[in-house]
Every structure is written in structure tokens, then in C-alpha cells.
Scaffold this motif. Sequence first.
Motif, PDB file in Angstrom:
ATOM      1  N   TYR A   1     -16.847   8.192  39.448  1.00  0.00           N
ATOM      2  CA  TYR A   1     -15.675   8.941  38.978  1.00  0.00           C
ATOM      3  C   TYR A   1     -15.417   8.675  37.495  1.00  0.00           C
ATOM      4  CZ  TYR A   1     -14.519  10.215  43.774  1.00  0.00           C
ATOM      5  OH  TYR A   1     -14.546  10.740  45.045  1.00  0.00           O
ATOM      6  N   LEU A   2     -15.575   7.427  37.074  1.00  0.00           N
ATOM      7  CA  LEU A   2     -15.386   7.095  35.661  1.00  0.00           C
ATOM      8  C   LEU A   2     -16.453   7.762  34.798  1.00  0.00           C
ATOM      9  CD1 LEU A   2     -14.460   3.307  35.908  1.00  0.00           C
ATOM     10  CD2 LEU A   2     -12.926   5.202  35.366  1.00  0.00           C
ATOM     11  N   SER A   3     -17.674   7.771  35.284  1.00  0.00           N
ATOM     12  CA  SER A   3     -18.757   8.412  34.530  1.00  0.00           C
ATOM     13  C   SER A   3     -18.503   9.905  34.363  1.00  0.00           C
ATOM     14  CB  SER A   3     -20.097   8.191  35.242  1.00  0.00           C
ATOM     15  OG  SER A   3     -20.428   6.822  35.293  1.00  0.00           O
ATOM     16  N   ARG A   4     -17.896  10.524  35.381  1.00  0.00           N
ATOM     17  CA  ARG A   4     -17.634  11.964  35.333  1.00  0.00           C
ATOM     18  C   ARG A   4     -16.585  12.325  34.295  1.00  0.00           C
ATOM     19  NH1 ARG A   4     -17.016  13.384  41.662  1.00  0.00           N
ATOM     20  NH2 ARG A   4     -16.246  15.366  40.866  1.00  0.00           N
ATOM     21  N   VAL A   5     -15.786  11.335  33.861  1.00  0.00           N
ATOM     22  CA  VAL A   5     -14.826  11.607  32.780  1.00  0.00           C
ATOM     23  C   VAL A   5     -15.283  10.965  31.472  1.00  0.00           C
ATOM     24  CG1 VAL A   5     -12.883  11.904  34.346  1.00  0.00           C
ATOM     25  CG2 VAL A   5     -13.357   9.629  33.420  1.00  0.00           C
ATOM     26  N   GLY A   6     -16.582  10.667  31.402  1.00  0.00           N
ATOM     27  CA  GLY A   6     -17.173  10.203  30.151  1.00  0.00           C
ATOM     28  C   GLY A   6     -16.894   8.767  29.791  1.00  0.00           C
ATOM     29  N   MET A   7     -16.646   7.912  30.783  1.00  0.00           N
ATOM     30  CA  MET A   7     -16.360   6.512  30.495  1.00  0.00           C
ATOM     31  C   MET A   7     -17.495   5.635  31.001  1.00  0.00           C
ATOM     32  SD  MET A   7     -12.279   6.349  31.443  1.00  0.00           S
ATOM     33  CE  MET A   7     -11.832   5.158  30.181  1.00  0.00           C
ATOM     34  N   CYS A   8     -17.814   4.614  30.237  1.00  0.00           N
ATOM     35  CA  CYS A   8     -18.838   3.660  30.652  1.00  0.00           C
ATOM     36  C   CYS A   8     -18.221   2.766  31.735  1.00  0.00           C
ATOM     37  CB  CYS A   8     -19.291   2.815  29.461  1.00  0.00           C
ATOM     38  SG  CYS A   8     -20.557   1.600  29.881  1.00  0.00           S
ATOM     39  N   ALA A   9     -18.679   2.936  32.958  1.00  0.00           N
ATOM     40  CA  ALA A   9     -18.019   2.313  34.103  1.00  0.00           C
ATOM     41  C   ALA A   9     -17.946   0.793  33.989  1.00  0.00           C
ATOM     42  CB  ALA A   9     -18.741   2.702  35.385  1.00  0.00           C
ATOM     43  N   ARG A  10     -19.018   0.164  33.538  1.00  0.00           N
ATOM     44  CA  ARG A  10     -19.020  -1.302  33.518  1.00  0.00           C
ATOM     45  C   ARG A  10     -17.987  -1.857  32.532  1.00  0.00           C
ATOM     46  NH1 ARG A  10     -23.880  -0.123  30.790  1.00  0.00           N
ATOM     47  NH2 ARG A  10     -23.896  -0.767  28.597  1.00  0.00           N
ATOM     48  N   ASP A  11     -17.591  -1.043  31.543  1.00  0.00           N
ATOM     49  CA  ASP A  11     -16.599  -1.491  30.565  1.00  0.00           C
ATOM     50  C   ASP A  11     -15.168  -1.335  31.070  1.00  0.00           C
ATOM     51  OD1 ASP A  11     -18.615  -2.104  28.809  1.00  0.00           O
ATOM     52  OD2 ASP A  11     -18.482  -0.214  27.702  1.00  0.00           O
ATOM     53  N   TYR A  12     -14.977  -0.548  32.111  1.00  0.00           N
ATOM     54  CA  TYR A  12     -13.610  -0.210  32.527  1.00  0.00           C
ATOM     55  C   TYR A  12     -13.271  -0.556  33.979  1.00  0.00           C
ATOM     56  CZ  TYR A  12     -13.094   2.377  28.179  1.00  0.00           C
ATOM     57  OH  TYR A  12     -13.009   2.715  26.854  1.00  0.00           O
ATOM     58  N   ILE A  13     -14.237  -0.690  34.838  1.00  0.00           N
ATOM     59  CA  ILE A  13     -13.967  -0.807  36.264  1.00  0.00           C
ATOM     60  C   ILE A  13     -13.040  -1.982  36.592  1.00  0.00           C
ATOM     61  CG2 ILE A  13     -15.999  -2.220  36.786  1.00  0.00           C
ATOM     62  CD1 ILE A  13     -14.655   0.662  38.934  1.00  0.00           C
ATOM     63  N   ASN A  14     -13.129  -3.066  35.835  1.00  0.00           N
ATOM     64  CA  ASN A  14     -12.291  -4.245  36.100  1.00  0.00           C
ATOM     65  C   ASN A  14     -11.179  -4.431  35.073  1.00  0.00           C
ATOM     66  OD1 ASN A  14     -13.751  -5.116  38.440  1.00  0.00           O
ATOM     67  ND2 ASN A  14     -15.378  -5.883  37.101  1.00  0.00           N
ATOM     68  N   ARG A  15     -10.980  -3.424  34.234  1.00  0.00           N
ATOM     69  CA  ARG A  15      -9.885  -3.508  33.253  1.00  0.00           C
ATOM     70  C   ARG A  15      -8.543  -3.271  33.924  1.00  0.00           C
ATOM     71  NH1 ARG A  15     -11.267  -1.809  27.927  1.00  0.00           N
ATOM     72  NH2 ARG A  15      -9.037  -1.893  27.429  1.00  0.00           N
ATOM     73  N   GLU A  16      -7.495  -3.918  33.403  1.00  0.00           N
ATOM     74  CA  GLU A  16      -6.155  -3.646  33.889  1.00  0.00           C
ATOM     75  C   GLU A  16      -5.647  -2.352  33.268  1.00  0.00           C
ATOM     76  OE1 GLU A  16      -3.081  -6.521  33.768  1.00  0.00           O
ATOM     77  OE2 GLU A  16      -4.292  -8.122  34.641  1.00  0.00           O
ATOM     78  N   VAL A  17      -4.849  -1.606  34.032  1.00  0.00           N
ATOM     79  CA  VAL A  17      -4.282  -0.345  33.541  1.00  0.00           C
ATOM     80  C   VAL A  17      -2.993  -0.693  32.796  1.00  0.00           C
ATOM     81  CG1 VAL A  17      -3.626   1.998  34.178  1.00  0.00           C
ATOM     82  CG2 VAL A  17      -5.240   0.744  35.601  1.00  0.00           C
ATOM     83  N   ASN A  18      -3.162  -1.284  31.606  1.00  0.00           N
ATOM     84  CA  ASN A  18      -2.004  -1.782  30.861  1.00  0.00           C
ATOM     85  C   ASN A  18      -2.069  -1.347  29.399  1.00  0.00           C
ATOM     86  OD1 ASN A  18      -3.981  -3.416  29.710  1.00  0.00           O
ATOM     87  ND2 ASN A  18      -3.446  -5.209  30.938  1.00  0.00           N
ATOM     88  N   ALA A  19      -1.312  -1.998  28.564  1.00  0.00           N
ATOM     89  CA  ALA A  19      -1.190  -1.598  27.167  1.00  0.00           C
ATOM     90  C   ALA A  19      -2.466  -1.801  26.355  1.00  0.00           C
ATOM     91  CB  ALA A  19      -0.035  -2.355  26.513  1.00  0.00           C
TER      92      ALA A  19
END
Length: 238
Positions: free
Chosen positions: A116-134
Amino acid sequence: MLELKHVSYAAEDESGSKEILNDISLTVNERFTAITGPNGGGKSTLARIIAGIIKPSSGRIILDGEDITELGITERAKKGISFAFQQPVRFKGIQVYDLLRLAAGRKLTVSEACDYLSRVGMCARDYINREVNASLSGGELKRIEIATILARGTKLSIFDEPEAGIDLWSFSNLISVFEKMYEQINGSILIISHQERILEIADRIVVIAAGRIKEQGTRDEILPGLIGGGACGRLTAV
């Protein structure tokens, strides 16, 4: 298919009742419908009414033949409506993976979440464990929010001015994401926007001003008049 039948909305303030929407009748059946028009015309109010955040003063809302007028946002979400805010919500302590699993409403493998992240142009390994914060930029949050909507796979996905608060580079990427979403989604997309580049990829354009529908039709019918400086719309070219 979504149908609005004679929907009106009035808000109370210190001076009394103020009419925001007046007798809106509209059918959303195309894959991609864009709603545009001057600021203060009632576009965002209409989006919130469809999502169930606020209730109309009068009129009916029909989704696939079912009257959902009295249902709130949670019930409408269960019926298949997703809503993306102008400013995506930040969730301190919640990781992107957790958010995608919640959106999907089922067990989601890491591989599926990364897709799903790849489908919106995001590198999954860089974001999958990121917090949805500031720590995330406006553009990153917008794309994560779209990924959650893809994970939900709903009948109707509503985006309220998705270009708000993001820079030019992020906006260019956002357009690419919507183009791909158009190809991949099984339901309908409804976007509130002033952006010419978003209207250019819409199947149908609805112009709302002063709480009323001023005109509606296909992109080829409506967009040339808006670009030409029609009184009903104020477009932003990026």
C-alpha cells in the motif's frame, strides 16, 4: 452510487441562522468526481455532510439505494465511505503499520502494508515503522492517509482539498498518486479542490458557489470555462 436529494444546511451563529447549502441535488456515479468553486461556497460543508460529520438541515442522502441520512460518521464508514481531512490527523505512539492494519480492518502482513505504501510512492522500509507524528511532513502524511484509504477499499473515498499545506514537489507526487488510484480503485473518488491539475483528471466536475450547484458536467464541458476565468470558479495552476 451516491445520491443527494435536495440537501440544505444552515448553521447557527450569534446573528441567527446562516444558510450554507441550499437545495443540493447531485448524483456521484463516476469513478472520479471533482467539486470546485469559490472559497466559502459550501464545498467542504458538503463533503462533511456526505461523510456524516455533520447532518443536513433537510434533504436525503442515499448510498446504493439505502437512505443513510441519519447515520453518523462511524456507521457510514462501515457502509463504505472514507474521508480524508484537509490536515491529516497525527497519532503519537501509533506506527504507520498499525494505522494501515486498523484501516484494513483485518490482519495485514508487513508485505501487504508495504505494498500500500509503495502504491502511493513511498519507500516502505523507510516508513512502515515510523510514528504518525510531527516528524512526518504534510506531503508524507497525505500519502499515508491515501494508503489507508486504499487499504480500506471503500465504495466512496472523499478528499477535502488534498493539496492544502503541501509544497510543490509533494503536490506533483500527489497528482501521480491520484492518477494511479484512479486506475486501481474499485469505487468512486470525490475530491474538493481548486487545483487545475486535479480537475484535469476528473471524469465529472461540479461547481458550487453561494451554497448552490452552479453547473456540472464532464471535464471537457466544464473545465474550459473555469480556466477561462468563469465567475463560478477560482482555479490554481501548479
